[in-house]
Write a protein that holds these residues in place. Sequence first.
Motif, PDB file in Angstrom:
ATOM      1  N   ARG A   4      59.570  62.648  -9.443  1.00  0.00           N
ATOM      2  CA  ARG A   4      59.925  61.863  -8.441  1.00  0.00           C
ATOM      3  C   ARG A   4      60.440  62.712  -7.270  1.00  0.00           C
ATOM      4  O   ARG A   4      61.043  63.838  -7.661  1.00  0.00           O
ATOM      5  N   TRP A   5      60.110  62.462  -6.056  1.00  0.00           N
ATOM      6  CA  TRP A   5      60.626  63.031  -5.007  1.00  0.00           C
ATOM      7  C   TRP A   5      62.001  62.123  -4.449  1.00  0.00           C
ATOM      8  O   TRP A   5      61.727  61.228  -4.195  1.00  0.00           O
ATOM      9  N   VAL A   6      62.932  63.057  -4.427  1.00  0.00           N
ATOM     10  CA  VAL A   6      64.022  62.560  -3.709  1.00  0.00           C
ATOM     11  C   VAL A   6      64.595  63.033  -2.396  1.00  0.00           C
ATOM     12  O   VAL A   6      64.530  64.436  -2.450  1.00  0.00           O
ATOM     13  N   GLU A   7      64.616  62.420  -1.575  1.00  0.00           N
ATOM     14  CA  GLU A   7      64.992  63.022  -0.072  1.00  0.00           C
ATOM     15  C   GLU A   7      66.482  62.934   0.148  1.00  0.00           C
ATOM     16  O   GLU A   7      66.974  61.670   0.005  1.00  0.00           O
ATOM     17  N   HIS A   8      67.049  63.913   0.658  1.00  0.00           N
ATOM     18  CA  HIS A   8      68.601  63.924   0.794  1.00  0.00           C
ATOM     19  C   HIS A   8      68.992  62.847   2.053  1.00  0.00           C
ATOM     20  O   HIS A   8      67.942  62.913   2.916  1.00  0.00           O
ATOM     21  N   SER A   9      69.838  62.448   1.978  1.00  0.00           N
ATOM     22  CA  SER A   9      70.207  61.364   3.113  1.00  0.00           C
ATOM     23  C   SER A   9      71.490  61.756   3.706  1.00  0.00           C
ATOM     24  O   SER A   9      72.485  62.025   2.976  1.00  0.00           O
ATOM     25  N   ILE A  10      71.445  62.025   5.020  1.00  0.00           N
ATOM     26  CA  ILE A  10      72.766  62.347   5.777  1.00  0.00           C
ATOM     27  C   ILE A  10      73.517  61.311   6.469  1.00  0.00           C
ATOM     28  O   ILE A  10      72.748  60.606   7.412  1.00  0.00           O
ATOM     29  N   LEU A  13      75.513  61.537  11.176  1.00  0.00           N
ATOM     30  CA  LEU A  13      74.635  61.777  12.259  1.00  0.00           C
ATOM     31  C   LEU A  13      75.225  62.395  13.594  1.00  0.00           C
ATOM     32  O   LEU A  13      74.701  63.178  13.983  1.00  0.00           O
ATOM     33  N   GLU A  14      76.483  61.953  13.622  1.00  0.00           N
ATOM     34  CA  GLU A  14      77.184  62.474  14.710  1.00  0.00           C
ATOM     35  C   GLU A  14      77.496  64.018  14.718  1.00  0.00           C
ATOM     36  O   GLU A  14      77.319  64.870  15.785  1.00  0.00           O
ATOM     37  N   THR A  15      77.803  64.363  13.410  1.00  0.00           N
ATOM     38  CA  THR A  15      78.099  66.013  13.187  1.00  0.00           C
ATOM     39  C   THR A  15      76.828  66.516  13.422  1.00  0.00           C
ATOM     40  O   THR A  15      76.764  67.523  14.115  1.00  0.00           O
ATOM     41  N   VAL A  16      75.604  66.062  12.809  1.00  0.00           N
ATOM     42  CA  VAL A  16      74.419  66.640  12.775  1.00  0.00           C
ATOM     43  C   VAL A  16      74.114  66.947  14.317  1.00  0.00           C
ATOM     44  O   VAL A  16      73.647  68.006  14.849  1.00  0.00           O
ATOM     45  N   ASN A  17      73.968  65.935  15.255  1.00  0.00           N
ATOM     46  CA  ASN A  17      73.773  65.997  16.656  1.00  0.00           C
ATOM     47  C   ASN A  17      74.594  67.027  17.457  1.00  0.00           C
ATOM     48  O   ASN A  17      74.052  67.800  18.128  1.00  0.00           O
ATOM     49  N   LEU A  18      75.997  67.094  17.209  1.00  0.00           N
ATOM     50  CA  LEU A  18      76.766  67.930  17.672  1.00  0.00           C
ATOM     51  C   LEU A  18      76.587  69.375  17.422  1.00  0.00           C
ATOM     52  O   LEU A  18      76.615  70.321  18.289  1.00  0.00           O
ATOM     53  N   LEU A  19      76.366  69.779  15.940  1.00  0.00           N
ATOM     54  CA  LEU A  19      75.976  70.873  15.586  1.00  0.00           C
ATOM     55  C   LEU A  19      74.692  71.393  16.220  1.00  0.00           C
ATOM     56  O   LEU A  19      74.345  72.686  16.493  1.00  0.00           O
ATOM     57  N   SER A  20      73.978  70.618  16.239  1.00  0.00           N
ATOM     58  CA  SER A  20      72.373  70.755  16.937  1.00  0.00           C
ATOM     59  C   SER A  20      72.809  71.318  18.386  1.00  0.00           C
ATOM     60  O   SER A  20      72.132  72.569  18.673  1.00  0.00           O
ATOM     61  N   ALA A  35      74.293  69.214   5.408  1.00  0.00           N
ATOM     62  CA  ALA A  35      74.206  68.954   3.876  1.00  0.00           C
ATOM     63  C   ALA A  35      74.781  70.179   3.032  1.00  0.00           C
ATOM     64  O   ALA A  35      75.099  69.677   1.761  1.00  0.00           O
ATOM     65  N   ARG A  36      74.909  71.374   3.346  1.00  0.00           N
ATOM     66  CA  ARG A  36      75.560  72.379   2.520  1.00  0.00           C
ATOM     67  C   ARG A  36      77.083  72.587   2.981  1.00  0.00           C
ATOM     68  O   ARG A  36      77.697  73.484   2.674  1.00  0.00           O
ATOM     69  N   GLY A  37      77.824  71.509   3.858  1.00  0.00           N
ATOM     70  CA  GLY A  37      78.943  71.465   4.043  1.00  0.00           C
ATOM     71  C   GLY A  37      79.395  72.218   5.205  1.00  0.00           C
ATOM     72  O   GLY A  37      80.544  72.448   5.391  1.00  0.00           O
ATOM     73  N   ILE A  38      78.395  72.707   5.979  1.00  0.00           N
ATOM     74  CA  ILE A  38      78.749  73.349   7.078  1.00  0.00           C
ATOM     75  C   ILE A  38      78.761  72.476   8.337  1.00  0.00           C
ATOM     76  O   ILE A  38      77.618  71.859   8.913  1.00  0.00           O
ATOM     77  N   LYS A  39      79.912  72.313   9.004  1.00  0.00           N
ATOM     78  CA  LYS A  39      80.102  71.269   9.943  1.00  0.00           C
ATOM     79  C   LYS A  39      80.468  71.591  11.323  1.00  0.00           C
ATOM     80  O   LYS A  39      80.656  70.911  12.316  1.00  0.00           O
ATOM     81  N   ALA A 456      64.207  67.107  -1.924  1.00  0.00           N
ATOM     82  CA  ALA A 456      63.802  67.487  -0.733  1.00  0.00           C
ATOM     83  C   ALA A 456      64.829  67.146   0.443  1.00  0.00           C
ATOM     84  O   ALA A 456      65.497  66.454   0.407  1.00  0.00           O
ATOM     85  N   GLU A 457      64.808  68.523   1.338  1.00  0.00           N
ATOM     86  CA  GLU A 457      65.566  68.287   2.480  1.00  0.00           C
ATOM     87  C   GLU A 457      65.461  67.037   3.217  1.00  0.00           C
ATOM     88  O   GLU A 457      66.427  66.272   3.788  1.00  0.00           O
ATOM     89  N   LYS A 458      64.418  66.651   3.653  1.00  0.00           N
ATOM     90  CA  LYS A 458      63.994  65.862   4.573  1.00  0.00           C
ATOM     91  C   LYS A 458      62.412  65.685   4.695  1.00  0.00           C
ATOM     92  O   LYS A 458      61.761  66.578   4.372  1.00  0.00           O
ATOM     93  N   CYS A 459      61.832  64.226   5.208  1.00  0.00           N
ATOM     94  CA  CYS A 459      60.562  64.439   5.344  1.00  0.00           C
ATOM     95  C   CYS A 459      60.300  64.857   6.933  1.00  0.00           C
ATOM     96  O   CYS A 459      61.148  64.322   7.756  1.00  0.00           O
ATOM     97  N   ILE A 460      59.481  65.844   7.132  1.00  0.00           N
ATOM     98  CA  ILE A 460      59.376  66.255   8.476  1.00  0.00           C
ATOM     99  C   ILE A 460      57.615  66.286   8.905  1.00  0.00           C
ATOM    100  O   ILE A 460      56.860  65.975   7.931  1.00  0.00           O
ATOM    101  N   ASP A 461      57.263  66.485  10.298  1.00  0.00           N
ATOM    102  CA  ASP A 461      55.922  66.714  10.485  1.00  0.00           C
ATOM    103  C   ASP A 461      55.611  68.177  10.493  1.00  0.00           C
ATOM    104  O   ASP A 461      56.525  69.058  10.832  1.00  0.00           O
ATOM    105  N   LEU A 462      54.415  68.572  10.252  1.00  0.00           N
ATOM    106  CA  LEU A 462      54.093  69.896  10.245  1.00  0.00           C
ATOM    107  C   LEU A 462      54.128  70.580  11.510  1.00  0.00           C
ATOM    108  O   LEU A 462      54.411  71.680  11.605  1.00  0.00           O
ATOM    109  N   LYS A 463      54.074  69.918  12.616  1.00  0.00           N
ATOM    110  CA  LYS A 463      54.447  70.330  13.948  1.00  0.00           C
ATOM    111  C   LYS A 463      55.735  70.917  14.277  1.00  0.00           C
ATOM    112  O   LYS A 463      56.066  71.353  15.117  1.00  0.00           O
TER     113      LYS A 463
END
Length: 566
Positions: A4-10, A13-20, A35-39, A456-463
């Motif tokens: 089974r492939w299990v993808e993490h869900s976050i 998203l507000e914290t993700v965007n801010l950290l990005s 996902a590793r508790g780093i916010k 899995a962390e996430k589904c991504i595109d190869l690009k």
Amino acid sequence: MEKRWVEHSIQDLETVNLLSEELNIDEILAQMLVARGIKTFEQAKLFFRPSLDDLHDPFLMNGMEEAVSRIQRAIKNQEHILIYGDYDVDGTTSVALTYSFFKDLYPHLTYYIPDRYVEGYGISTQGIDYAAHHGISLIIALDCGIKSIDKVEYAKEKGIDFIICDHHLPGDEIPDAIAVLDPKRKDCNYPYKELSGCGLGFKLIQAFASRNDIPQEKVLKYLDLVVVSIASDIVPITGENRILAHYGLKKLNSEPCNGLKALIELSGKADDFTITDIVFSIGPRINAAGRIDDAKQAVKLLIASSTQLAEDAGFIINLKNSERKEFDNNITEQALNMILNSPEMEKRKSTVVYHETWHKGVIGIVASRLTEKYYRPTIVLTQSNGHIAGSARSVLGYDLYEALCECSDLLEQFGGHKYAAGLTMKPENLPAFIHKFEEVVSATITDDMLMQVIEAEKCIDLKDITPKFFRILKQFAPFGPQNMAPVFISRNVYSYGYGSIVGNNHLKMSVRQKDSQVFDCIAFGHGDFLEQINRGIPFDICYTIEENVWKDKRSIQLNIKGIKTY
């Protein structure tokens, strides 16, 4: 076997965007941090830039003052000190580190490793008797002792004091030792709870050096031993362990001690040792000494004062590792044949196999291999001192220890945790135990638990895999428990050109997706997919991203963990 492939869900998203934005990194990478508790920016800085300055004060640990004072008194009074440790990698590196540090300062020092088969795990009566016979008045126990209530009392009767440095979970009662260093004690406020046994030894010498004006370099020189223990004992690579592992790998790759240098040369890998390399190359060799013969050989190697001594000890240990591999392979083959030749065993939801001649030192490894193959709770048993002894391994989510509790009326002894355990029973109880264990597992395990999971962390595109992305991704290392090497999913990829089979059914191919660049791939054990991927049809992959080095040329390679065709 299907996985089974299990993808993490976050959700945050507000914290993700801010950290990005704050870090100027891809949102995929920011999501991995969250996902590793780093916010926060500061937490990310500590994660990406580990610093020795962020190691905790060792005197925050309950009992450290008493431990250092007792060692100082022993040295002042010219007492004889024994460094005592378990027979596995964590125990032997702990002993090597502590013994080497104090041996540079003080001559009346020796070490002791119990015999796996005669004395068993932990502090033994024989070890205490050895200390008494040799006039030793202080034992420093590493990677064991937290439940040795009676042994510490026995030592006191003989005039021997104990300092215990253990990282295992304490029982309701703490041994009455001079000092018990264990961050998992309920009354210990030390900020980080997941140190290895060797990590605790490091904190002890760090505290002693601090109190006695010994330069920090005299302590940091042993970080290569610490990282070997962290990797081999599979402790979380977070917080303080991450710092110790980061700098330990630097030491291991630049200036390892003589013993580890000998093992590196025997491994055949020249440089860039990672946590994974330690787990599969250095750790098993050190462990082989105790599994096949005497773990004191491992300590002898790790404290070797010259290249020649290290090479001699390394040669012996490498022979023991070859013996271990032979036992391991033969027993695994026999066990697999037992299952294949028994339709009843194949249908079960648990595996229990027994043979009276199997080597006790490798049955845990065999249990792990059978679990990988059939992915169900597994116990491998052999005869030992008139009893049947075994090692048990579980699958993700299933509490093996609780299952053994349900069978306790048929066992003489058992212990361990959710995913691994050891047990002994009377020979006449074996048939009833096999039946009851299968009954318990069948009633308590779910179908989902019996299917192996790839997280899995996430589904991504190869690009998305750009040079900058990969450069930052590499800084997530060192990888290990609670910071595993990231696995990604990409859907609707195509084989570019034609794949081929290499080695033992391994699939080598190149893939692309839409207008992405082409990536070389290796898929170990996936040769059965060759015909399908060569048809030109789309398929999904899950994979880790790694750097392939060939004749000084470096390129990004996808290490395929799973393939799904349409």
